[in-house]
Design a protein around this motif. Structure first.
Motif, PDB file in Angstrom:
ATOM      1  N   ALA A  96     -16.169 -25.567  -1.376  1.00  0.00           N
ATOM      2  CA  ALA A  96     -15.660 -26.735  -0.479  1.00  0.00           C
ATOM      3  C   ALA A  96     -15.153 -26.418   0.793  1.00  0.00           C
ATOM      4  N   ASN A  97     -16.170 -26.830   1.792  1.00  0.00           N
ATOM      5  CA  ASN A  97     -16.104 -26.419   3.181  1.00  0.00           C
ATOM      6  C   ASN A  97     -15.950 -27.550   4.239  1.00  0.00           C
ATOM      7  N   GLU A  98     -15.513 -28.871   3.411  1.00  0.00           N
ATOM      8  CA  GLU A  98     -15.562 -30.154   4.473  1.00  0.00           C
ATOM      9  C   GLU A  98     -14.113 -30.474   4.077  1.00  0.00           C
ATOM     10  N   PRO A  99     -13.108 -30.347   4.760  1.00  0.00           N
ATOM     11  CA  PRO A  99     -11.920 -30.783   4.616  1.00  0.00           C
ATOM     12  C   PRO A  99     -11.539 -32.259   4.529  1.00  0.00           C
ATOM     13  N   GLY A 100     -12.405 -32.759   5.299  1.00  0.00           N
ATOM     14  CA  GLY A 100     -12.141 -34.412   5.402  1.00  0.00           C
ATOM     15  C   GLY A 100     -12.765 -35.064   4.054  1.00  0.00           C
ATOM     16  N   ALA A 101     -13.797 -34.370   3.459  1.00  0.00           N
ATOM     17  CA  ALA A 101     -14.548 -35.111   2.274  1.00  0.00           C
ATOM     18  C   ALA A 101     -13.642 -35.378   1.158  1.00  0.00           C
ATOM     19  N   ARG A 124      -9.466 -33.964  -3.269  1.00  0.00           N
ATOM     20  CA  ARG A 124      -9.302 -33.285  -1.969  1.00  0.00           C
ATOM     21  C   ARG A 124      -9.194 -31.855  -2.131  1.00  0.00           C
ATOM     22  N   ILE A 125      -9.942 -31.001  -1.371  1.00  0.00           N
ATOM     23  CA  ILE A 125      -9.925 -29.717  -1.726  1.00  0.00           C
ATOM     24  C   ILE A 125      -9.908 -29.245  -0.277  1.00  0.00           C
ATOM     25  N   ILE A 126      -8.677 -28.654   0.131  1.00  0.00           N
ATOM     26  CA  ILE A 126      -8.312 -27.990   1.472  1.00  0.00           C
ATOM     27  C   ILE A 126      -7.911 -26.512   1.304  1.00  0.00           C
ATOM     28  N   ASP A 127      -8.464 -25.565   1.859  1.00  0.00           N
ATOM     29  CA  ASP A 127      -8.240 -24.243   1.959  1.00  0.00           C
ATOM     30  C   ASP A 127      -7.933 -23.595   0.316  1.00  0.00           C
ATOM     31  N   THR A 131      -6.324 -31.352  -5.019  1.00  0.00           N
ATOM     32  CA  THR A 131      -5.441 -32.504  -5.189  1.00  0.00           C
ATOM     33  C   THR A 131      -6.378 -33.762  -5.877  1.00  0.00           C
ATOM     34  N   GLU A 132      -6.138 -34.122  -7.100  1.00  0.00           N
ATOM     35  CA  GLU A 132      -6.719 -35.187  -7.434  1.00  0.00           C
ATOM     36  C   GLU A 132      -6.404 -36.497  -6.755  1.00  0.00           C
TER      37      GLU A 132
END
Length: 145
Positions: A96-101, A124-127, A131-132
């Motif tokens: 998951a390398n698109e933090p806005g997706a 959302r998957i950030i770093d 988070t669902e």
């Protein structure tokens, strides 16, 4: 919250069912900065696997060039799980390398490619943090929706 129109939701589910027992993958692009998922692009799972997906690198590069030319970005990145719940695996989180997706998972484990409901969830998957988020399916997207 992820908001999708019914036609896009149906297209993602149909793609997941069609590719079962292999994982399906794709992107829904939208205007840059809008968070509006407007253009469904089913992709090829280059891994051809029931337990792993991999975007075809040349197909993905061509799509990104097209999105850049149209001032679009990936709003939704989706794939299916064929034997497990619709929750990101450790591998999914690492990719998951698109933090806005919005990262959508569709589980076809219960009915496969037969009629019947699927499990459809968005994250959302950030770093590495997952988070669902709620998913709202509307008849069609509007400026205010």
């Amino acid at each position: 919250m992820l908001r999708l129109d019914q036609a896009t939701y149906d297209a993602i589910v149909a793609h997941a069912k069609r590719d079962h027992p292999d994982e399906a993958c794709g992107i829904v692009a939208g205007p840059e900065g809008s968070d509006a998922a407007t253009r469904h692009v089913p992709m090829i799972n280059a891994a051809g696997s029931p337990t792993f997906y991999e975007f075809d690198s040349s197909e993905l590069l061509a799509l990104y060039k097209e999105m850049w030319a149209k001032d679009e970005e990936p709003v939704v990145i989706y794939h299916s799980h064929t034997a497990t719940e619709a929750y990101p695996s450790r591998t999914d989180i690492g990719l998951a390398n698109e933090p806005g997706a919005h990262y959508v998972l569709v589980s076809t484990r219960e009915h496969g490619n037969s009629d019947g409901p699927v499990e459809f969830r968005s994250y959302r998957i950030i770093d590495g943090d997952v988070t669902e988020e709620p998913v709202e399916v509307v008849e069609q997207l509007t400026e205010s929706a």
